[in-house]
Design an enzyme around this catalytic site. Structure first.
Site, short mmCIF file in Angstrom:
data_model
loop_
_atom_site.label_atom_id
_atom_site.label_comp_id
_atom_site.label_asym_id
_atom_site.label_seq_id
_atom_site.Cartn_x
_atom_site.Cartn_y
_atom_site.Cartn_z
N ARG A 1 -17.93 3.76 -6.76
CA ARG A 1 -18.19 4.14 -5.38
C ARG A 1 -19.60 4.72 -5.23
O ARG A 1 -19.84 5.68 -4.52
CB ARG A 1 -17.16 5.15 -4.86
CG ARG A 1 -15.72 4.67 -4.94
CD ARG A 1 -15.47 3.43 -4.09
NE ARG A 1 -14.11 2.96 -4.29
CZ ARG A 1 -13.76 2.04 -5.19
NH1 ARG A 1 -14.67 1.47 -5.95
NH2 ARG A 1 -12.51 1.66 -5.32
N SER B 1 -9.46 5.97 2.42
CA SER B 1 -9.31 6.90 1.30
C SER B 1 -10.40 7.96 1.36
O SER B 1 -11.59 7.63 1.35
CB SER B 1 -9.38 6.15 -0.03
OG SER B 1 -8.36 5.19 -0.12
N GLU C 1 -15.24 10.67 -0.55
CA GLU C 1 -15.94 9.41 -0.39
C GLU C 1 -16.83 9.41 0.85
O GLU C 1 -17.97 8.97 0.78
CB GLU C 1 -14.93 8.24 -0.31
CG GLU C 1 -14.29 7.90 -1.65
CD GLU C 1 -13.61 6.53 -1.63
OE1 GLU C 1 -14.02 5.68 -0.82
OE2 GLU C 1 -12.69 6.32 -2.42
#
Length: 339
Positions: free
Chosen positions: A164, A238, A334
């Site tokens: 990520r 998420s 995130e």
């Protein structure tokens, strides 16, 4: 290039958080970025790059010049013996691109179906799901430097992809605008079916050798069952990254919590399911003001109606403290907090 002032960003972020952009410029072509760089008023002003708004938490109004990326277009660029190269504008919907490749009979992206956001944002985050990451299908991208106005082409090595993560969240953060992305769909196609959810679908349906369309449909069904639709309830998907720990750390947690959900990685470390950690701390369904933890998936924070960005941040920090207190694991968000 369209320039607007006093623009509400509530419909431009999937969390549906209230905020106003003092100045918003719609970027419809790479040349528009160069016009911004050369602009006497906006050229040297701070800039915020906005794609689909699916990975941000707006805490307050945005005083930086917002560049809304709306570069469209998708095409088969090249057909090689070992791969098909497709190209898409940075403003295209990521899921729309995946669906288009399936419709064109071009398999390879099906595991990444229904991930929110734009094509241009996908390399920034190195999006991933069900055993596949963007870097596994990446060929190259074009980006415009926000200082010089020059267009550069970056390959996978230059993008420095991580979990990520990419150079666009590190050294090039806020310094360049991705305009076009090229993806490599390998020949021959091989299905990726290692994840439990997909194995379960194979058992339920009796389909032992699914094609790309079937996997695409399964991934969409699984994601829709677990994750709320941003059009119905605001969210950014998420919210936390799945933490990576050493084998020793993993064994230590399992000794205390035998049901820990974890996955072995190629480097010998283990990826832990952040949603399981949060759920184990009792957060599922809890709220802070208008922000809450989704009652069907603890990894997702949601806007229950009139949430403000500060409430989302407060809830996220409380979850981080709770998980660290019980497991000694620091969860990393995130989404990017703006403001």
């Amino acid at each position: 290039m369209q320039i607007e002032t006093g623009v509400s960003l509530k419909s431009f972020n999937t969390f549906a958080l209230p905020a106003v952009a003092h100045t918003l410029i719609r970027i419809e072509a790479p040349a528009d970025v160069r016009r911004v760089v050369d602009h006497p008023e906006f050229g040297r002003a701070p800039k915020f790059i906005l794609g689909g708004g699916s990975n941000i938490v707006l805490v307050r109004d945005v005083t930086a010049c917002v560049l809304k990326i709306e570069i469209m277009g998708r095409r088969v660029l090249e057909q090689r013996e070992d791969a098909i190269i497709v190209e898409a504008g940075a403003g295209e919907s990521w899921h729309g691109l995946v669906a288009w490749t399936i419709e064109q009979g071009l398999p390879g992206l099906e595991n990444l179906a229904l991930i929110p956001g734009t094509v241009g944002a996908a390399p920034v985050q190195n999006i991933g799901a069900y055993g596949l990451e963007l870097k596994d299908r990446f060929e190259s991208l074009d980006a415009v430097d926000l200082v010089t106005g020059r267009t550069v082409t970056l390959d996978a090595q230059a993008c420095r992809f991580g979990y990520r993560d990419s150079v666009f969240k590190q050294a090039l953060a806020g310094k360049s605008v991705i305009t076009r992305v090229r993806l490599r769909l390998p020949r021959p196609w091989q299905p990726m079916l290692g994840y439990v959810d997909l194995q379960r679908k194979m058992d339920e349906t009796g389909i032992a050798e699914p094609d790309a369309r079937q996997i695409f449909d399964w991934v969409c069904a699984v994601r829709r069952a677990k994750l709320p639709d941003p059009a119905v309830i605001g969210n950014a998907g998420s919210f936390f990254k799945n933490p990576v720990v050493t084998p020793e750390q993993c064994r230590d947690i399992i000794a205390r919590d035998p049901h820990l959900v974890h996955y072995p990685m190629d480097d010998g470390n283990f990826k832990l399911a952040a949603g399981w950690l949060i759920d184990a701390c009792g957060w599922k369904g809890k709220t802070v003001g208008g922000a809450g933890v989704y009652d069907r998936q603890a990894l997702v924070l949601v806007n229950r109606g009139e949430a403000r960005g500060a409430e989302v941040v407060t809830l996220a920090r409380a979850i981080q403290e709770s998980v660290y207190g019980r497991f000694g694991i620091r969860l990393e968000p995130e989404p990017v907090v703006v403001g």
